[in-house]
Enzyme design. Sequence first.
Site, PDB file in Angstrom:
ATOM      1  N   LYS A 172      -4.689   6.618  -2.653  1.00 28.03           N
ATOM      2  CA  LYS A 172      -4.463   6.763  -1.213  1.00 28.03           C
ATOM      3  C   LYS A 172      -5.193   7.989  -0.691  1.00 28.03           C
ATOM      4  O   LYS A 172      -5.114   9.063  -1.290  1.00 28.03           O
ATOM      5  CB  LYS A 172      -2.957   6.917  -0.920  1.00 28.03           C
ATOM      6  CG  LYS A 172      -2.171   5.650  -1.159  1.00 28.03           C
ATOM      7  CD  LYS A 172      -0.703   5.915  -0.857  1.00 28.03           C
ATOM      8  CE  LYS A 172       0.095   4.668  -1.087  1.00 28.03           C
ATOM      9  NZ  LYS A 172       0.680   4.108   0.127  1.00 28.03           N
TER      10      LYS A 172
ATOM     11  N   HIS B  79       4.910   7.742  -8.682  1.00 23.88           N
ATOM     12  CA  HIS B  79       4.278   8.116  -7.413  1.00 23.88           C
ATOM     13  C   HIS B  79       4.646   9.541  -6.967  1.00 23.88           C
ATOM     14  O   HIS B  79       3.779  10.356  -6.674  1.00 23.88           O
ATOM     15  CB  HIS B  79       4.687   7.151  -6.298  1.00 23.88           C
ATOM     16  CG  HIS B  79       4.370   5.707  -6.582  1.00 23.88           C
ATOM     17  ND1 HIS B  79       3.362   5.318  -7.429  1.00 23.88           N
ATOM     18  CD2 HIS B  79       4.920   4.558  -6.114  1.00 23.88           C
ATOM     19  CE1 HIS B  79       3.311   3.991  -7.472  1.00 23.88           C
ATOM     20  NE2 HIS B  79       4.247   3.505  -6.698  1.00 23.88           N
TER      21      HIS B  79
HETATM   22  C1  BG6 Z   1       5.408   0.322  -5.556  1.00 22.32           C
HETATM   23  C2  BG6 Z   1       6.867   0.027  -5.780  1.00 22.32           C
HETATM   24  O1  BG6 Z   1       4.844   0.867  -6.707  1.00 22.32           O
HETATM   25  O2  BG6 Z   1       5.275   1.236  -4.491  1.00 22.32           O
HETATM   26  C3  BG6 Z   1       7.500  -0.503  -4.502  1.00 22.32           C
HETATM   27  O3  BG6 Z   1       7.018  -0.905  -6.820  1.00 22.32           O
HETATM   28  C4  BG6 Z   1       7.240   0.431  -3.347  1.00 22.32           C
HETATM   29  O4  BG6 Z   1       8.892  -0.693  -4.674  1.00 22.32           O
HETATM   30  C5  BG6 Z   1       5.768   0.767  -3.254  1.00 22.32           C
HETATM   31  O5  BG6 Z   1       7.670  -0.197  -2.156  1.00 22.32           O
HETATM   32  C6  BG6 Z   1       5.477   1.840  -2.219  1.00 22.32           C
HETATM   33  O6  BG6 Z   1       4.105   1.949  -2.073  1.00 22.32           O
HETATM   34  P1  BG6 Z   1       3.430   2.047  -0.666  1.00 22.32           P
HETATM   35  O7  BG6 Z   1       1.979   2.103  -0.931  1.00 22.32           O
HETATM   36  O8  BG6 Z   1       3.835   0.820   0.091  1.00 22.32           O
HETATM   37  O9  BG6 Z   1       3.984   3.289  -0.058  1.00 22.32           O
END
Ligand code: BG6
Length: 480
Positions: free
Chosen positions: A187, A245
């Site tokens: 990102k 994340h």
């Molecule tokens: C994913 C998860 O890795 O990341 C999801 O499995 C989550 O549950 C998502 O909603 C969030 O990512 P982003 O890019 O939508 O913020």
Amino acid sequence: MMRKKTSTEGSNTPHHKAAADALVIFGVTGDLVHKMVFPALYSMIKSGVLRIPVVGVAGSLWTVGQLRKQATHSIKQAGKIDDRKAFDRLLSQLQYVGGDYHDPETFKALKRALGSARHPAYYLAIPPALFPTVIENLGAAGLADQARVIVEKPFGRDLMSARTLNRVAQSVFPEDAIFRIDHYLGKEAIMNLLYFRFANLFFEPIWNRNFIASVQITLAEDFGVKSRGAFYESAGCLRDVIQNHLFQVVALLAMEPPAYQGLGAVHSEKAKVFQAMRPLRIGDVVRGQYAGYRQEIGVAKRSDVETYCALRLFIDSWRWAGVPWYLRSGKCLATTATEVLVEFKRPPQSLFDDGPSSRDRANYLRFRLSPASAVALAARIKRPGKQFVGDQRELYLLEEMAGSEAPYERLLGDALAGDGTLFTREDAVEAAWAVVDPVLKRPRPAQPYKRGSWGPKEADALIAADGGWCNPRLIDASAV
Ligand code: BG6
């Protein structure tokens, strides 16, 4: 993109250097490929990044015609087909191999489909339980030499399984041919954290425990588990988004400056952050579950899986000793936004008459990571008048993200080119699991919370000493 140091990293072996000459997608009929990967492939074709055959593999006995139909549906759902030539090219580059991942015949068929390709990239968009089977069968079929493997998250479900998976993967592929995906690293707003910190000198003197009081990170989503109930039951919030994340965000904010210009240096500094994190204790974590979660499809009637998780983390390093890091994420919260708030310490004395304004937050830096990317720096400014009183205002840096590559487009393109900068390394993944492992084993029960709220109130107590949670809010000039 980071400049690369080629001579000292020992990572430029032939498979690492050569661009992939075929992309093989295991799990091509699945949800992830439908939602994220086909649209990414289409964009990559349009930008000229993808010129190689794409071989889809899955258990279903599909024809390539069915796969093309699926790809068309997926691309249309993600947007419109605005470049017919590129779209037709993508469909013509598709091939399909159907078969059981446990059956060596499937891999023989794959070998035939790969023809003269010498450096295939295998993308495992399959349930984690199947990673070892596919990796081992690739090795046994002689398909792993000079190839690379791209592994979707979750990479393991605790420290032990991550170690086992690393061992299996490394018995077939060298470490620099293993690309572990964390799409957050693809990102723009997250890449900007690294850039912002190390392209601007003025923060460095204050970016430490002497000036920073606490850091909080919120990843909020206003929707539930949707059709992913069964997957979520095997994961929960801590495994799904925090251990990967949000920990990656922490690592980028907390790491030391890389000692040289190279991807190895960034990876090493990030790994050190995970190694310096204090393993979580039960009292550092609050788990929550939104009302109605147990009625979702694929969810156990008495499930205790958390759809919300908040935690307090310490990094026992010279730079961060004593600074609490608060992380939280949840489904069915009040809004969808991801934000970092770095709160500075207050001046040592109150010289002015602000009085109750000391209840305001101290100065802070706010990184809005999504939906848009922005940075806000909050500082106090005097109100006009005889009195020396003021208000905290935000200075904004807003970034237009139009035209930026979507994370999957960026990461798949990098993996095909052999660039591992935005992927996670074995030692970092294991160190991150070691931090959460103690609370995975014997968690406290998940507390219920209302949909559309900010999670269970028990999470407020975690951060009470540091001014409470700051809920993400819009960053735009009119919001001052
Ligand atoms: C994913 C998860 O890795 O990341 C999801 O499995 C989550 O549950 C998502 O909603 C969030 O990512 P982003 O890019 O939508 O913020």
